[in-house]
Design a protein around this motif. Structure first.
Motif, PDB file in Angstrom:
ATOM      1  N   ASP A  35      35.211  41.908  37.623  1.00  0.00           N
ATOM      2  CA  ASP A  35      36.416  41.212  37.364  1.00  0.00           C
ATOM      3  C   ASP A  35      36.908  41.940  36.133  1.00  0.00           C
ATOM      4  O   ASP A  35      38.270  42.249  35.878  1.00  0.00           O
ATOM      5  CB  ASP A  35      36.133  40.014  36.659  1.00  0.00           C
ATOM      6  CG  ASP A  35      35.656  38.977  37.726  1.00  0.00           C
ATOM      7  OD1 ASP A  35      35.988  39.133  38.881  1.00  0.00           O
ATOM      8  OD2 ASP A  35      35.073  37.888  37.438  1.00  0.00           O
ATOM      9  N   THR A 133      38.227  34.687  35.733  1.00  0.00           N
ATOM     10  CA  THR A 133      39.426  34.638  37.001  1.00  0.00           C
ATOM     11  C   THR A 133      39.542  33.146  37.373  1.00  0.00           C
ATOM     12  O   THR A 133      38.699  32.221  36.564  1.00  0.00           O
ATOM     13  CB  THR A 133      38.658  35.410  38.150  1.00  0.00           C
ATOM     14  OG1 THR A 133      37.466  34.922  38.489  1.00  0.00           O
ATOM     15  CG2 THR A 133      38.483  36.816  37.816  1.00  0.00           C
ATOM     16  N   MET A 179      43.855  36.428  33.891  1.00  0.00           N
ATOM     17  CA  MET A 179      43.470  36.706  35.334  1.00  0.00           C
ATOM     18  C   MET A 179      43.287  35.220  35.880  1.00  0.00           C
ATOM     19  O   MET A 179      42.361  35.130  36.846  1.00  0.00           O
ATOM     20  CB  MET A 179      42.300  37.562  35.667  1.00  0.00           C
ATOM     21  CG  MET A 179      42.683  39.152  35.363  1.00  0.00           C
ATOM     22  SD  MET A 179      41.302  40.227  35.330  1.00  0.00           S
ATOM     23  CE  MET A 179      40.556  40.031  36.766  1.00  0.00           C
ATOM     24  N   THR A 183      41.756  35.539  42.105  1.00  0.00           N
ATOM     25  CA  THR A 183      40.189  35.174  42.506  1.00  0.00           C
ATOM     26  C   THR A 183      39.543  36.374  42.460  1.00  0.00           C
ATOM     27  O   THR A 183      39.829  37.442  42.359  1.00  0.00           O
ATOM     28  CB  THR A 183      40.415  34.917  44.018  1.00  0.00           C
ATOM     29  OG1 THR A 183      40.846  35.900  45.012  1.00  0.00           O
ATOM     30  CG2 THR A 183      41.156  33.595  44.408  1.00  0.00           C
ATOM     31  N   ARG A 184      38.062  36.482  42.143  1.00  0.00           N
ATOM     32  CA  ARG A 184      37.160  37.395  42.347  1.00  0.00           C
ATOM     33  C   ARG A 184      37.511  38.297  43.419  1.00  0.00           C
ATOM     34  O   ARG A 184      37.296  39.492  43.278  1.00  0.00           O
ATOM     35  CB  ARG A 184      35.653  36.821  42.168  1.00  0.00           C
ATOM     36  CG  ARG A 184      34.720  37.710  41.576  1.00  0.00           C
ATOM     37  CD  ARG A 184      33.472  36.909  41.376  1.00  0.00           C
ATOM     38  NE  ARG A 184      33.594  36.044  40.265  1.00  0.00           N
ATOM     39  CZ  ARG A 184      33.117  35.047  40.014  1.00  0.00           C
ATOM     40  NH1 ARG A 184      32.525  34.197  41.035  1.00  0.00           N
ATOM     41  NH2 ARG A 184      33.427  34.419  38.702  1.00  0.00           N
ATOM     42  N   ALA A 187      40.079  40.770  42.944  1.00  0.00           N
ATOM     43  CA  ALA A 187      39.926  41.507  42.112  1.00  0.00           C
ATOM     44  C   ALA A 187      38.948  42.713  42.630  1.00  0.00           C
ATOM     45  O   ALA A 187      39.327  43.910  42.429  1.00  0.00           O
ATOM     46  CB  ALA A 187      39.100  41.076  40.659  1.00  0.00           C
TER      47      ALA A 187
END
Length: 343
Positions: A35, A133, A179, A183-184, A187
């Motif tokens: 992230d 996130t 952010m 979403t993770r 990223a």
């Protein structure tokens, strides 16, 4: 996707950091995980059109020294390659937790944010960016629910808050979370397109920590057994709670301001009778706002504590609260005192 400059992640990040370019500077809090590395690479990409002053702040918690020292060295080398200034802080968080009586997670967070704050002050940054996130937001909301929360807790983490408040001769230093709509997975995909590696923190899979149990056990169970769209549902709940809380805080701010008699760092005196005319929910929210304004520890404060304060205001009595706060109704006043050995 072949062109990283067209990646949806950059579009979302660009919309969220418009104020960064107005101020012209940003200190990026980077752990080395996916992230925060996406935040770093994304901000460098966007900065090509703005030429702002950027730097990286990394904090070594020393919970697993061999691993964390290696990550710090790798990140410093990465920053040198990317030609961005690197600031390193470190502390023995395990020892801090033992000395303070706080949990590891709380001690780590306090030490980390204290470093970010001091680094921003020392280097005249007015904005600190962290890489939370949408997944982190969902986990935070669930964490608040499990701990016991009100509407404010359902809002989750705000997009912006004051890390250092505005004062004479000192501009506000803002903490930004650009952010929260990302979403993770997005990223990670962005990092793939730019060819950037990252370092996973081994502690992120340690289910001894509540947040990790939520991430690795509770959320998957909710998705598979109850609602596959639970993340979307909690995100919408967060937005609705935020709108409601914003309206409520306007009322609460006005009522609290009218009730306060005198305030310093460790003692607050307020008139209880004006607040007693409000609903019980507004009374609880007044105390929650007071805790925030006083910078008193809130991690261990939950609904039951604020409700106990509402009972004290309405009916009298004394209450001992987390963080060494003692509340008492005396005559026409409620007096709250923070014991000196907790400061």
């Amino acid at each position: 996707m072949s062109d990283p400059h067209q990646h949806p992640f950059l579009g979302s990040l660009s919309q969220a950091v418009k104020t960064v370019w107005d101020a012209g500077d940003a200190l990026l809090a980077v752990s080395g995980g996916a992230d925060s590395m996406a935040l770093l690479r994304g901000m460098l990409d966007l900065n090509q059109a703005h030429s702002g002053r950027l730097a990286v702040a990394h904090f070594n918690h020393n919970l697993q020294p061999a691993v964390s020292d290696d990550v710090a060295r790798w990140l410093q080398q990465t920053c040198e390659r990317l030609d961005i200034p690197f600031h390193l802080g470190a502390s023995d968080v395990g020892q801090l937790a033992a000395e303070s009586g706080q949990g590891i997670e709380e001690s780590a967070r306090n030490a980390r944010y204290a470093f970010f704050k001091q680094t921003a002050l020392d280097n005249q940054f007015t904005q600190v960016l962290v890489a939370h996130t949408r997944d982190d937001q969902v986990e935070t909301i669930l964490h608040h629910l499990l701990r016991g929360t009100g509407v404010a807790g359902l809002r989750g983490m705000p997009e912006r808050r004051a890390l250092v408040p505005l004062s004479d001769g000192q501009p506000e230093i803002a903490l930004l979370r650009p952010m929260l709509t990302v979403t993770r997975a997005q990223a990670v995909d962005y990092l793939r397109t730019v060819g950037q590696d990252y370092r996973d923190d081994p502690s992120n899979v340690d289910v001894a920590f509540t947040r990790n149990r939520i991430r690795h056990e509770l959320l998957p169970l909710l998705e598979t057994s109850f609602n596959p769209n639970i993340r979307d549902a909690l995100s919408k709940l967060s937005q609705q709670a935020g709108d409601l809380q914003d309206a409520l805080e306007q009322i609460v701010h006005q009522q609290l301001r009218g009730a306060l008699l005198d305030v310093n760092a460790d003692i607050v005196r307020l008139r209880w009778q004006p607040l007693n005319e409000q609903t019980r929910h507004v009374i609880r929210e007044c105390f929650a706002m007071l805790w925030k304004q006083q910078h008193w520890p809130r991690q261990r404060m939950n609904f039951s504590h604020y409700d106990r304060l509402a009972t004290l205001l309405q009916n009298g009595g004394t209450a001992n609260l987390p963080g060494g706060i003692v509340a008492e109704r005396r005559g026409e006043l409620v007096v709250l005192r923070r014991q000196s050995h907790f400061t």
